[in-house]
Design an enzyme around this catalytic site. Structure first.
Site, short mmCIF file in Angstrom:
data_model
loop_
_atom_site.label_atom_id
_atom_site.label_comp_id
_atom_site.label_asym_id
_atom_site.label_seq_id
_atom_site.Cartn_x
_atom_site.Cartn_y
_atom_site.Cartn_z
N ASN A 51 42.30 31.46 37.36
CA ASN A 51 41.77 31.72 36.03
C ASN A 51 42.06 33.15 35.60
O ASN A 51 42.14 34.06 36.42
CB ASN A 51 40.26 31.43 35.98
CG ASN A 51 39.42 32.67 36.25
OD1 ASN A 51 39.18 33.49 35.36
ND2 ASN A 51 38.98 32.83 37.50
N PHE A 76 36.38 37.54 30.91
CA PHE A 76 34.99 37.80 30.51
C PHE A 76 34.70 37.29 29.09
O PHE A 76 34.12 38.00 28.26
CB PHE A 76 34.66 39.30 30.58
CG PHE A 76 34.60 39.90 31.95
CD1 PHE A 76 34.53 39.11 33.08
CD2 PHE A 76 34.60 41.28 32.10
CE1 PHE A 76 34.47 39.68 34.35
CE2 PHE A 76 34.53 41.86 33.36
CZ PHE A 76 34.47 41.07 34.48
N SER A 108 36.78 41.74 39.08
CA SER A 108 37.58 40.72 38.40
C SER A 108 38.98 41.27 38.14
O SER A 108 39.14 42.41 37.70
CB SER A 108 36.94 40.32 37.07
OG SER A 108 37.84 39.52 36.32
N ASN A 120 40.93 40.26 35.80
CA ASN A 120 41.35 39.80 34.48
C ASN A 120 40.98 40.71 33.32
O ASN A 120 41.20 40.36 32.16
CB ASN A 120 40.78 38.40 34.23
CG ASN A 120 41.28 37.40 35.26
OD1 ASN A 120 42.45 37.42 35.62
ND2 ASN A 120 40.39 36.55 35.75
N THR A 121 40.39 41.87 33.61
CA THR A 121 40.14 42.89 32.60
C THR A 121 40.93 44.13 33.00
O THR A 121 40.72 44.67 34.09
CB THR A 121 38.65 43.23 32.50
OG1 THR A 121 37.93 42.08 32.03
CG2 THR A 121 38.40 44.39 31.56
N LYS A 137 29.73 43.59 43.40
CA LYS A 137 30.64 42.54 43.82
C LYS A 137 32.02 43.13 44.04
O LYS A 137 32.61 43.72 43.11
CB LYS A 137 30.69 41.43 42.76
CG LYS A 137 31.46 40.19 43.18
CD LYS A 137 31.25 39.08 42.16
CE LYS A 137 31.84 37.76 42.63
NZ LYS A 137 31.52 36.65 41.69
N ASN A 185 35.22 38.23 45.22
CA ASN A 185 35.65 37.70 43.94
C ASN A 185 36.94 36.91 44.13
O ASN A 185 37.32 36.59 45.26
CB ASN A 185 35.85 38.87 42.95
CG ASN A 185 35.54 38.49 41.51
OD1 ASN A 185 35.93 37.42 41.05
ND2 ASN A 185 34.85 39.36 40.80
#
Length: 342
Positions: free
Chosen positions: A122, A126, A190, A192-193, A224, A253
């Protein structure tokens, strides 16, 4: 397999797996939300899960967890279906990741199902309605008496906020959700940012965690960490967390790595984003074992828990609690049944 598990495996899962992964996720979340909005729906969910055994539970973070199984962040970003997750038998749920500024996330397609590998990729980014909206929804759930398990809130950096202003952004989210969260999870892992993972470096992490812990009052603050950190980077992050007064660690994560994919899923390996599910099972467990070996932090183990056996191994590695997401996509309610008795 339970009756509910059989229904999922034979009826629901084949239908959902014919759909695009994000569309299937949204459909499932809408159904869970609808079930939780009405007493008859919640009773029906509890009835079909009534035969699920449960462990004796555990006291952690000043909270009572009736079993060791939780729903990981990402499944219910906007806290829409919290009453249903409780009815399904989860001992806690982590909602979010939520940001100070509502945002749509990355362009679709942004979620990919790798069936033969038991995994997902994915790059959601966010996508959420914002911290204020989540707080309003949780406050309404609590006022209606619909929350009877600990609810953690995962907070992350808004995409438009420069990395050097990240602490202020996190503090804005914290101020919105602090009074409705049983714990706060700081998501700096994450992939993805843009720039987010750089916040795991010692000095940015020290500034961020110190600011959040200082403003959290009595609310436990967790951090995390990514599974792609080296051992030395893990040790450094743990020292920073200790100095800042962090209450526990969440490990881990999604990963940027693509090891462990079934050859039949290699066509998806070039997709950008974080990989979750079975390829992460050993790495996440090893990370938990490492953290428990070198620190006294309680650990919530998450990543690649696809069965009761995986959950048992994660607990044996030292985790106090476990969380699932991708395993639930593949295993459905049977996974809840298998894990909550541990």
């Amino acid at each position: 397999m339970t009756v509910t598990g059989t229904v999922y495996a034979r009826l629901a899962k084949p239908v959902l797996f014919r759909l695009d992964a994000e569309r299937a996720h949204n459909l499932t979340l809408r159904a869970a939300t609808a079930a939780g909005e009405h007493a008859v729906g919640r009773r029906a969910v509890r009835a079909v899960m009534a035969d699920a055994p449960s462990s004796a539970g555990v006291n952690l973070l000043g909270l009572r967890f009736e079993n060791r199984l939780g729903l990981a962040a990402g499944m219910d970003k906007n806290a829409r279906a919290v009453p249903t997750w409780s009815a399904l038998g989860f001992g806690h749920v982590e909602v979010g990741t939520v940001t100070a500024i509502a945002q749509g996330g990355n362009p679709a397609p942004r979620m990919f199902r790798l069936r033969d590998s038991g995994s997902l990729i994915n790059r959601m980014g966010f996508n959420n309605h914002g911290a204020d909206a989540l707080a309003t929804r949780l406050r309404a759930h609590r006022a209606a008496g619909l929350i009877d398990i600990p609810v953690g809130v995962s907070i992350g950096k808004s995409k438009v906020t420069p990395v050097d202003r990240a602490p202020d952004d996190y503090l804005t989210s914290l101020a919105a959700v602090r009074d409705v969260a049983d714990y706060i999870a700081i998501n700096v892992s994450s992939p993805n940012t843009p720039g987010l993972r750089s916040l795991q470096d010692a000095e940015p992490l020290r500034e961020l965690l110190s600011a959040v812990v200082g403003a959290a009052d009595a609310t436990p603050v967790l951090v995390k960490l990514a599974p792609d950190l080296t051992e030395s980077a893990i040790d450094e992050a743990l020292q920073v967390a200790t100095d800042a007064g962090i209450s526990a660690i969440i490990a881990s994560n999604t990963t940027l790595g693509r090891d462990g994919l079934d050859p039949r899923d290699r066509k998806h390996a070039s997709e950008a984003g974080g990989l979750s599910g079975r390829p992460l099972t050993v790495r996440s467990r090893d990370m938990v074992a490492r953290i428990c070996a070198v620190s006294d932090f309680p650990v919530i183990g998450v990543g690649g828990i696809m069965s009761g056996t995986d959950a048992r191994a994660m607990l044996d590695a030292g985790a106090s609690l476990v969380q699932v997401y991708t395993g639930l996509v593949y295993g459905g309610p049977s996974l809840i049944h298998d894990i909550r008795q541990l």
